[in-house]
Each structure stands twice: as structure tokens, then as C-alpha cells.
Design an enzyme around this catalytic site. Structure first.
Site, PDB file in Angstrom:
ATOM      1  N   GLU A 114       0.835  -1.213   0.000  1.00 21.82           N
ATOM      2  CA  GLU A 114       0.000   0.000   0.000  1.00 21.82           C
ATOM      3  C   GLU A 114       0.868   1.261   0.000  1.00 21.82           C
ATOM      4  O   GLU A 114       0.548   2.248  -0.648  1.00 21.82           O
ATOM      5  CB  GLU A 114      -0.930  -0.018   1.219  1.00 21.82           C
ATOM      6  CG  GLU A 114      -1.986  -1.111   1.120  1.00 21.82           C
ATOM      7  CD  GLU A 114      -2.746  -1.313   2.421  1.00 21.82           C
ATOM      8  OE1 GLU A 114      -2.108  -1.643   3.437  1.00 21.82           O
ATOM      9  OE2 GLU A 114      -3.966  -1.146   2.426  1.00 21.82           O
ATOM     10  N   GLU A 134      -3.381  -9.764   3.898  1.00 22.44           N
ATOM     11  CA  GLU A 134      -4.140  -9.524   5.137  1.00 22.44           C
ATOM     12  C   GLU A 134      -5.171 -10.604   5.414  1.00 22.44           C
ATOM     13  O   GLU A 134      -5.484 -10.909   6.562  1.00 22.44           O
ATOM     14  CB  GLU A 134      -4.855  -8.157   5.061  1.00 22.44           C
ATOM     15  CG  GLU A 134      -3.946  -6.959   5.183  1.00 22.44           C
ATOM     16  CD  GLU A 134      -3.367  -6.485   3.858  1.00 22.44           C
ATOM     17  OE1 GLU A 134      -3.440  -7.240   2.862  1.00 22.44           O
ATOM     18  OE2 GLU A 134      -2.826  -5.373   3.822  1.00 22.44           O
TER      19      GLU A 134
HETATM   20  N1  DAK Z   1       4.950  -7.194  11.387  1.00 19.58           N
HETATM   21  C1  DAK Z   1       5.787  -7.422  12.429  1.00 19.58           C
HETATM   22  N2  DAK Z   1       6.902  -8.162  12.340  1.00 19.58           N
HETATM   23  C2  DAK Z   1       7.171  -8.725  11.148  1.00 19.58           C
HETATM   24  C3  DAK Z   1       6.344  -8.545  10.019  1.00 19.58           C
HETATM   25  C4  DAK Z   1       5.185  -7.729  10.157  1.00 19.58           C
HETATM   26  N3  DAK Z   1       4.361  -7.442   9.157  1.00 19.58           N
HETATM   27  N4  DAK Z   1       6.876  -9.216   8.988  1.00 19.58           N
HETATM   28  C5  DAK Z   1       7.997  -9.797   9.456  1.00 19.58           C
HETATM   29  N5  DAK Z   1       8.183  -9.505  10.757  1.00 19.58           N
HETATM   30  C6  DAK Z   1       9.264  -9.940  11.639  1.00 19.58           C
HETATM   31  C7  DAK Z   1       9.116 -11.398  12.011  1.00 19.58           C
HETATM   32  O1  DAK Z   1       8.211 -11.561  13.080  1.00 19.58           O
HETATM   33  C8  DAK Z   1      10.552 -11.754  12.376  1.00 19.58           C
HETATM   34  O2  DAK Z   1      10.788 -11.253  13.680  1.00 19.58           O
HETATM   35  P1  DAK Z   1      11.682 -12.137  14.755  1.00 19.58           P
HETATM   36  O3  DAK Z   1      10.954 -13.426  14.900  1.00 19.58           O
HETATM   37  O4  DAK Z   1      13.036 -12.279  14.087  1.00 19.58           O
HETATM   38  O5  DAK Z   1      11.686 -11.287  15.992  1.00 19.58           O
HETATM   39  C9  DAK Z   1      11.370 -10.911  11.415  1.00 19.58           C
HETATM   40  O6  DAK Z   1      10.510  -9.867  10.949  1.00 19.58           O
HETATM   41  C10 DAK Z   1      11.854 -11.695  10.209  1.00 19.58           C
HETATM   42  O7  DAK Z   1      10.715 -12.315   9.630  1.00 19.58           O
HETATM   43  P2  DAK Z   1      10.665 -13.894   9.293  1.00 19.58           P
HETATM   44  O8  DAK Z   1      11.526 -14.659  10.211  1.00 19.58           O
HETATM   45  O9  DAK Z   1       9.233 -14.270   9.196  1.00 19.58           O
HETATM   46  O10 DAK Z   1      11.355 -13.892   7.860  1.00 19.58           O
HETATM   47  P3  DAK Z   1      11.091 -14.912   6.651  1.00 19.58           P
HETATM   48  O11 DAK Z   1      12.151 -14.605   5.653  1.00 19.58           O
HETATM   49  O12 DAK Z   1      10.982 -16.335   7.166  1.00 19.58           O
HETATM   50  O13 DAK Z   1       9.671 -14.506   6.057  1.00 19.58           O
HETATM   51  C11 DAK Z   1       7.982 -12.936   5.284  1.00 19.58           C
HETATM   52  C12 DAK Z   1       9.510 -13.246   5.466  1.00 19.58           C
HETATM   53  C13 DAK Z   1       7.833 -11.511   4.811  1.00 19.58           C
HETATM   54  C14 DAK Z   1       7.400 -13.897   4.210  1.00 19.58           C
HETATM   55  C15 DAK Z   1       7.271 -13.188   6.646  1.00 19.58           C
HETATM   56  O14 DAK Z   1       7.971 -12.431   7.649  1.00 19.58           O
HETATM   57  C16 DAK Z   1       5.834 -12.736   6.640  1.00 19.58           C
HETATM   58  O15 DAK Z   1       4.956 -13.428   6.121  1.00 19.58           O
HETATM   59  N6  DAK Z   1       5.573 -11.561   7.261  1.00 19.58           N
HETATM   60  C17 DAK Z   1       4.223 -11.068   7.416  1.00 19.58           C
HETATM   61  C18 DAK Z   1       3.773 -10.504   6.105  1.00 19.58           C
HETATM   62  C19 DAK Z   1       2.363  -9.987   6.193  1.00 19.58           C
HETATM   63  O16 DAK Z   1       1.422 -10.730   6.512  1.00 19.58           O
HETATM   64  N7  DAK Z   1       2.222  -8.697   5.914  1.00 19.58           N
HETATM   65  C20 DAK Z   1       0.943  -8.055   5.997  1.00 19.58           C
HETATM   66  C21 DAK Z   1       0.839  -7.494   7.369  1.00 19.58           C
HETATM   67  S1  DAK Z   1      -0.804  -7.017   7.656  1.00 19.58           S
HETATM   68  C22 DAK Z   1      -5.767  -2.179   9.338  1.00 19.58           C
HETATM   69  C23 DAK Z   1      -4.608  -1.464   9.256  1.00 19.58           C
HETATM   70  C24 DAK Z   1      -3.564  -1.954   8.536  1.00 19.58           C
HETATM   71  C25 DAK Z   1      -3.666  -3.167   7.916  1.00 19.58           C
HETATM   72  C26 DAK Z   1      -4.835  -3.879   7.979  1.00 19.58           C
HETATM   73  C27 DAK Z   1      -5.890  -3.388   8.660  1.00 19.58           C
HETATM   74  N8  DAK Z   1      -6.823  -1.704  10.104  1.00 19.58           N
HETATM   75  C28 DAK Z   1      -6.454  -0.952  11.260  1.00 19.58           C
HETATM   76  C29 DAK Z   1      -8.162  -2.081   9.868  1.00 19.58           C
HETATM   77  C30 DAK Z   1      -2.528  -3.675   7.242  1.00 19.58           C
HETATM   78  C31 DAK Z   1      -2.195  -4.933   7.486  1.00 19.58           C
HETATM   79  C32 DAK Z   1      -0.925  -5.478   7.083  1.00 19.58           C
HETATM   80  O17 DAK Z   1      -0.075  -4.877   6.490  1.00 19.58           O
END
Ligand code: DAK
Length: 260
Positions: A114, A134
Site C-alpha cells: 500500500e 491480510e
Molecule cells: N509485522 C511485524 N513483524 C514482522 C512482520 C510484520 N508485518 N513481517 C515480518 N516480521 C518480523 C518477524 O516476526 C521476524 O521477527 P523475529 O521473529 O526475528 O523477531 C522478522 O521480521 C523476520 O521475519 P521472518 O523470520 O518471518 O522472515 P522470513 O524470511 O521467514 O519470512 C515474510 C519473510 C515476509 C514472508 C514473513 O515475515 C511474513 O509473512 N511476514 C508477514 C507478512 C504480512 O502478513 N504482511 C501483511 C501485514 S498485515 C488495518 C490497518 C492496517 C492493515 C490492515 C488493517 N486496520 C487498522 C483495519 C494492514 C495490514 C498489514 O499490512
């Protein structure tokens, strides 16, 4: 300006802003969003800045999303406040008078995708991956993803990405119009700088009016958008840069623009 989560470098009319939380893959928490707001508000009114480049620290992520750890405990009101803050910041970036280039150096997921979409131009390294995952967390995009993704790639593709949560690579993102160019990862920042330098070398009133004409024109019907473009075109003729640009062409020399 001193920030906990951002690095800012400026020079030759270009600001390079790096989101600097590499241990959390540059995820956006409240403090980072507030710092982005403060930083862009400063850049907005800085006459020395002609172009902004936005990137992420490290070689793994641009921004891996909103900070999931920070969001986990939200109630509905806190979630609404967080979403409002995100919208405020991303709208500020989108409406910045200066062009903003996103140099996407890895994961651009959720709030990271975004954020890239709020920028004017997206350059991606070969290692970039995009998505709105999400739905895997039981929520929908909260920082404008449903609006901007549908406008950029069309309704069907936006629904596919948002409803499946699938990630796409840089080449696929370019194919569907989500990114402008894909560059070898090691050349990404240099490529962004070259593009920024090219834009910075042009007449800056025209650059800003061009951005405004496209952004505002897209929200109007074709007749109004045409009249609006004509107004802005007319305004260019009140500038020294128009006189210089046209004289330089006819005199077969490089133009020396003054930004006024
Ligand atoms: N938030 C917090 N920490 C995160 C993170 C995130 N989005 N993404 C990664 N990290 C952290 C991991 O927890 C890990 O921390 P430690 O365990 O080392 O302390 C570190 O970064 C390294 O990540 P990984 O160990 O997971 O690394 P990998 O290479 O294995 O995997 C990955 C990389 C990007 C595929 C994986 O980290 C992943 O799937 N991350 C989450 C991606 C994700 O789901 N992103 C979308 C987030 S939700 C709203 C407002 C905003 C939003 C929605 C609604 N409202 C208020 C209604 C927006 C939502 C989003 O953006």
C-alpha cells in the site's frame, strides 16, 4: 531531522528516505507512521527537494506490512485510529507536490504494498515480492489497498490478490502494471537515483503540474479533466521555465531551468 525508524539523506535536489527497522522487515508501527508523516511534511515545504526516493533498509524487505505484533491487541477503536493514521500518511505522500519514487528492494506486503502504491512511480529489484496477504490474518487491507490496487491493476486482478492473499514476483507485478520497471537488485537504488536526477533536471513547475493533472484528472469526467489540463497548460506559460525551455530548443542548446 532525527528519527528512530527512518534515515534521511539529501543532496542535489533528491531526498532518499529509508525505512529502517530491518529486524522487523521494516514493518510499520505507529511510531514509524508518525515519523513518516513528520518527515514528508518537512520535505513537502522544502524548496530544495525536487524528488523523493523511498526504500527499505536491508536487502530483504521494502516493508513487510503493518506491524502485526503492534496490531494484535487492538480493539475496534484502536484499529480505526491506526488505519486513519495510515491513510493520513499515505495521502500526504500521494499528494506531495514533488514526485516520489518507491525503490522496492524485497517484500512489499500488506501496508508495504500500500505504501509503494501511494508513491508516483515504483521501481522493483528482481527480488521484490508484492502482495496483500491480510486475509491470512483475518483482516482486509487498512491503508488504502482496496482503492489503490484496483485503480492500478483493475478490479479483477485486485480481487484476486486481496481475496487469495497470494504473493507475486517483480516480473508479474510489472506485467500487471503494479510496477514501472524491474532492475537487477544491486542496481535498484542507482536506477532510482538516475530517474530522480532526470526528473530533477526538468522544469519543476511543469513536473509538479504534470503530477497534479494526472492525479486530479483521473478523479474527473473526461470533459472536466480536459478543461483542467488546459488551465494547467496555460499556467505553464506564466513561468520563466517555459520561456527558457522553448528558447533553448530553438537555439539548439540545453535548457537551464530555474524552477519558476
Ligand atoms: N509485522 C511485524 N513483524 C514482522 C512482520 C510484520 N508485518 N513481517 C515480518 N516480521 C518480523 C518477524 O516476526 C521476524 O521477527 P523475529 O521473529 O526475528 O523477531 C522478522 O521480521 C523476520 O521475519 P521472518 O523470520 O518471518 O522472515 P522470513 O524470511 O521467514 O519470512 C515474510 C519473510 C515476509 C514472508 C514473513 O515475515 C511474513 O509473512 N511476514 C508477514 C507478512 C504480512 O502478513 N504482511 C501483511 C501485514 S498485515 C488495518 C490497518 C492496517 C492493515 C490492515 C488493517 N486496520 C487498522 C483495519 C494492514 C495490514 C498489514 O499490512
Amino acid at each position: 531531522m532525527e528519527f528512530n525508524n527512518l534515515l534521511l539523506e539529501t543532496g542535489e535536489g533528491i531526498a532518499t528516505l529509508t525505512i529502517n527497522r530491518p529486524k522487523a522487515l521494516n514493518a510499520l508501527n505507529e511510531e514509524t507512521l508518525k515519523e513518516l508523516h513528520c518527515c514528508f511534511a518537512g520535505l513537502r515545504s522544502d524548496p530544495a527537494i525536487k524528488v523523493v526516493i523511498l526504500t527499505g533498509a536491508g536487502d530483504k524487505a521494502f516493508v513487510a506490512g503493518a506491524d502485526i505484533a503492534a496490531m494484535q491487541g487492538f480493539d475496534a477503536l484502536a484499529a480505526r485510529e491506526f488505519a486513519r493514521l495510515g491513510h493520513e500518511v499515505f495521502n500526504l505522500i500521494e499528494k506531495l507536490p514533488q514526485p516520489v519514487i518507491a525503490a522496492v528492494n524485497g517484500f512489499a506486503l500488506g501496508g508495504g504494498c500500500e505504501l509503494a502504491m501511494a508513491c508516483d512511480i515504483r521501481l522493483a529489484g528482481e527480488n521484490a515480492r508484492f502482495g496483500q496477504p491480510e486475509v491470512n490474518l483475518g483482516v482486509i487491507p487498512g491503508f488504502g489497498g482496496t482503492l489503490r490496487l484496483a485503480r492500478l491493476v483493475g478490479k479483477g486482478r485486485a480481487k484476486e490478490l486481496i481475496l487469495t492473499g497470494d504473493l507475486i514476483d517483480a516480473q508479474e507485478a510489472r506485467r500487471i502494471g503494479l510496477v514501472n520497471q524491474v532492475l537487477p537488485s544491486g542496481d535498484l537504488l542507482e536506477g532510482a537515483r538516475k530517474m530522480a536526477q532526470k526528473i530533477a533536471s526538468k522544469g519543476q513547475v511543469a513536473v509538479r503540474l504534470g503530477k497534479e493533472a494526472i492525479d486530479n484528472g483521473l478523479e474527473m469526467d473526461q470533459d472536466r479533466a480536459g478543461r483542467y489540463e488546459a488551465e494547467l497548460f496555460g499556467l505553464c506559460f506564466a513561468t520563466a521555465d517555459q520561456k527558457e525551455g522553448m528558447s533553448a530548443f530553438l537555439e539548439k542548446r540545453a535548457a537551464q531551468f530555474q524552477g519558476r
